[in-house]
Design an enzyme around this catalytic site. Structure first.
Site, mmCIF file in Angstrom:
data_model
loop_
_atom_site.group_PDB
_atom_site.id
_atom_site.type_symbol
_atom_site.label_atom_id
_atom_site.label_comp_id
_atom_site.label_asym_id
_atom_site.label_seq_id
_atom_site.Cartn_x
_atom_site.Cartn_y
_atom_site.Cartn_z
ATOM 1 N N MET A 124 -11.231 10.303 -32.831
ATOM 2 C CA MET A 124 -10.953 11.376 -31.877
ATOM 3 C C MET A 124 -9.455 11.470 -31.621
ATOM 4 O O MET A 124 -8.856 10.574 -31.021
ATOM 5 C CB MET A 124 -11.726 11.147 -30.579
ATOM 6 C CG MET A 124 -13.236 11.145 -30.772
ATOM 7 S SD MET A 124 -14.170 10.988 -29.222
ATOM 8 C CE MET A 124 -13.823 12.581 -28.452
ATOM 9 N N SER A 125 -8.860 12.568 -32.066
ATOM 10 C CA SER A 125 -7.414 12.776 -31.928
ATOM 11 C C SER A 125 -7.052 13.457 -30.622
ATOM 12 O O SER A 125 -5.874 13.659 -30.334
ATOM 13 C CB SER A 125 -6.913 13.629 -33.089
ATOM 14 O OG SER A 125 -7.468 14.937 -33.002
ATOM 15 N N GLY A 185 -8.028 16.536 -30.127
ATOM 16 C CA GLY A 185 -8.045 17.952 -30.466
ATOM 17 C C GLY A 185 -9.456 18.505 -30.472
ATOM 18 O O GLY A 185 -10.445 17.779 -30.352
ATOM 19 N N VAL A 186 -9.547 19.801 -30.666
ATOM 20 C CA VAL A 186 -10.850 20.464 -30.604
ATOM 21 C C VAL A 186 -11.735 20.087 -31.789
ATOM 22 O O VAL A 186 -12.972 19.979 -31.640
ATOM 23 C CB VAL A 186 -10.663 21.997 -30.491
ATOM 24 C CG1 VAL A 186 -10.018 22.560 -31.752
ATOM 25 C CG2 VAL A 186 -11.983 22.696 -30.207
ATOM 26 N N ASP A 187 -11.167 19.871 -32.961
ATOM 27 C CA ASP A 187 -11.975 19.609 -34.150
ATOM 28 C C ASP A 187 -12.723 18.275 -34.050
ATOM 29 O O ASP A 187 -13.937 18.215 -34.270
ATOM 30 C CB ASP A 187 -11.101 19.631 -35.401
ATOM 31 C CG ASP A 187 -10.468 20.994 -35.649
ATOM 32 O OD1 ASP A 187 -11.108 22.004 -35.309
ATOM 33 O OD2 ASP A 187 -9.337 21.044 -36.160
ATOM 34 N N SER A 188 -12.020 17.208 -33.747
ATOM 35 C CA SER A 188 -12.686 15.907 -33.639
ATOM 36 C C SER A 188 -13.610 15.862 -32.431
ATOM 37 O O SER A 188 -14.646 15.180 -32.456
ATOM 38 C CB SER A 188 -11.658 14.773 -33.578
ATOM 39 O OG SER A 188 -10.768 14.929 -32.490
ATOM 40 N N MET A 205 -6.657 6.504 -32.192
ATOM 41 C CA MET A 205 -5.630 5.656 -32.783
ATOM 42 C C MET A 205 -4.295 5.875 -32.064
ATOM 43 O O MET A 205 -3.820 7.002 -31.948
ATOM 44 C CB MET A 205 -5.508 6.016 -34.272
ATOM 45 C CG MET A 205 -4.470 5.249 -35.037
ATOM 46 S SD MET A 205 -4.593 5.629 -36.814
ATOM 47 C CE MET A 205 -4.040 7.336 -36.844
ATOM 48 N N CYS A 221 -0.684 7.697 -44.908
ATOM 49 C CA CYS A 221 -1.331 7.308 -43.659
ATOM 50 C C CYS A 221 -2.855 7.355 -43.787
ATOM 51 O O CYS A 221 -3.552 6.479 -43.266
ATOM 52 C CB CYS A 221 -0.862 8.232 -42.528
ATOM 53 S SG CYS A 221 -1.587 7.859 -40.917
ATOM 54 N N GLY A 225 -12.644 15.037 -37.809
ATOM 55 C CA GLY A 225 -12.638 16.482 -37.628
ATOM 56 C C GLY A 225 -11.996 17.233 -38.770
ATOM 57 O O GLY A 225 -11.681 18.419 -38.628
ATOM 58 N N CYS A 233 2.427 14.535 -37.143
ATOM 59 C CA CYS A 233 2.009 14.228 -35.778
ATOM 60 C C CYS A 233 3.063 13.478 -34.976
ATOM 61 O O CYS A 233 3.117 13.615 -33.752
ATOM 62 C CB CYS A 233 0.714 13.421 -35.805
ATOM 63 S SG CYS A 233 0.855 11.772 -36.572
#
Length: 357
Positions: free
Chosen positions: A7-8, A10-13, A32, A98, A129, A201
């Protein structure tokens, strides 16, 4: 089976975690923390916000959430490699390193340790995501482009291994981005209107502004392709192959043709045809499902993230590199960038561009 969602914030994850929970899976969110976002030259407060948003989403959909500190690993693996690449005159893609070494490497290792300790009888799958798709072909996992090609993120995943892909799910592969945002709003996720992250990022503005904190910037000669000096550059890291901006006034527009880090020299040309090439070498290659020699039929390659695919004529295999021969030439092939191979919608693999031939 536990689904560990990267889970970043953001909406996608976030929607990926929601979809898996809705399907009845046991879901745990992990974020992370891979750089110090409280100190320059890193992007300030970006991870603090990411953790806060991810925790809010986890609370909303009713799942556990944890953070994993990977700052030292990220610095030692990704940042130091990027610095070395720029020092050598290359233009790297840090995300492509990465992904296999940090996100699917150290991050997954920590998640596996957590699950084995706290849920010793449960297996686990990773979920992200990313807009990508996994299919099983001839018993092996294949990486396929998503339904929404405008959000295709497979290019940056060319270095992940068969083993890493086999434990990964991409819940968003069949959903357009516009529908993902609508779904997030309907569910009441606080990140529904959060802007997508752009570029790298951890970098606030430009690569050059970040890298100059680690590399001594030295001015040097700008030489026309015949060897005559026509100006001074402000530091090689400010330039890339094919660039026009920042070059001296000339009878015609100038383009960066070559970057010579050993002599600290920028080579330029006013002939765009000099930027065209139909042959280049790659190293550090990886093929996700196929083995060498790769089947040529239908094989195409992208030499930059935003470039079009170019049809491969044939591949010439050497001990530690592959020579890629194209059917038609393409411009500004840049050492350090990734050459990524596709067949139909499958990402076959890729390699790091070494030089034009």
């Amino acid at each position: 089976m536990i689904y560990a969602v990267a889970m970043s914030g953001g909406v996608d994850s976030s929607v990926s975690a929601y979809l898996l929970k809705k399907q009845g899976h046991q879901v745990i969110g992990f974020t992370m923390v891979h750089f110090d976002d409280q100190n320059p030259p890193y992007k300030i407060d970006i991870l603090k916000k990411a953790v806060s948003d991810a925790k809010a989403v986890a609370d909303r959909i009713g799942i556990e959430h944890y953070t994993i500190d990977l700052k030292e690993d990220f610095r030692a693996i990704v940042i130091e490699d990027m610095i070395r690449q720029y020092q050598a005159g290359y233009t790297p893609n840090p995300c492509t390193l990465c992904n296999p070494r940090i996100k699917w490497g150290k991050f997954v290792d920590k998640i596996r340790d957590f699950i084995e300790l706290n849920y010793p009888d449960a297996g686990f799958m990773m979920a992200t995501g990313h807009y990508a798709q996994k299919k099983l072909i001839d018993g092996l996992s294949a990486l396929i482009r998503p339904f929404d090609l405008s959000k295709d993120q497979t290019y940056m995943l060319w270095r992940i291994s068969q083993e890493q892909l086999s434990i990964t799910e991409f819940p968003l592969f069949g959903i357009p981005k516009s529908e993902v945002r609508v779904l997030a709003g309907e569910v009441g996720l606080s990140v529904a209107e959060k802007k997508d992250s752009q570029d790298i990022c951890f970098i606030q503005d430009k690569y050059s502004d970040f890298i100059r904190n680690y590399i001594d910037i030295k001015e040097g000669p700008i030489c026309y392709e015949d060897g005559s000096e026509i100006g001074k550059h402000k530091g090689l890291l400010f330039y890339t192959i094919g660039q026009r901006k920042g070059l001296p006034a000339w009878r015609k527009p100038l383009y960066v043709k070559n970057i010579n880090s050993q002599s600290n020299t920028l080579i330029v040309t006013d002939d765009q045809n000099q930027l065209q090439s139909d042959c280049f070498s790659i190293h550090t290659f990886n093929f996700i499902r196929e083995t060498m020699p790769i089947k040529i039929e239908g094989l195409q390659v992208k030499v930059r993230y935003n470039s079009k695919e170019n049809e491969v004529n044939f591949l010439e295999y050497q001990e530690d590199r592959i020579i890629v021969h194209l059917k038609t030439s393409t411009d500004s092939i840049t050492p350090g960038q990734s050459a990524v191979f596709y067949r139909d919608n499958e990402l076959v693999g890729g390699g790091i561009i070494e030089k034009n031939l």
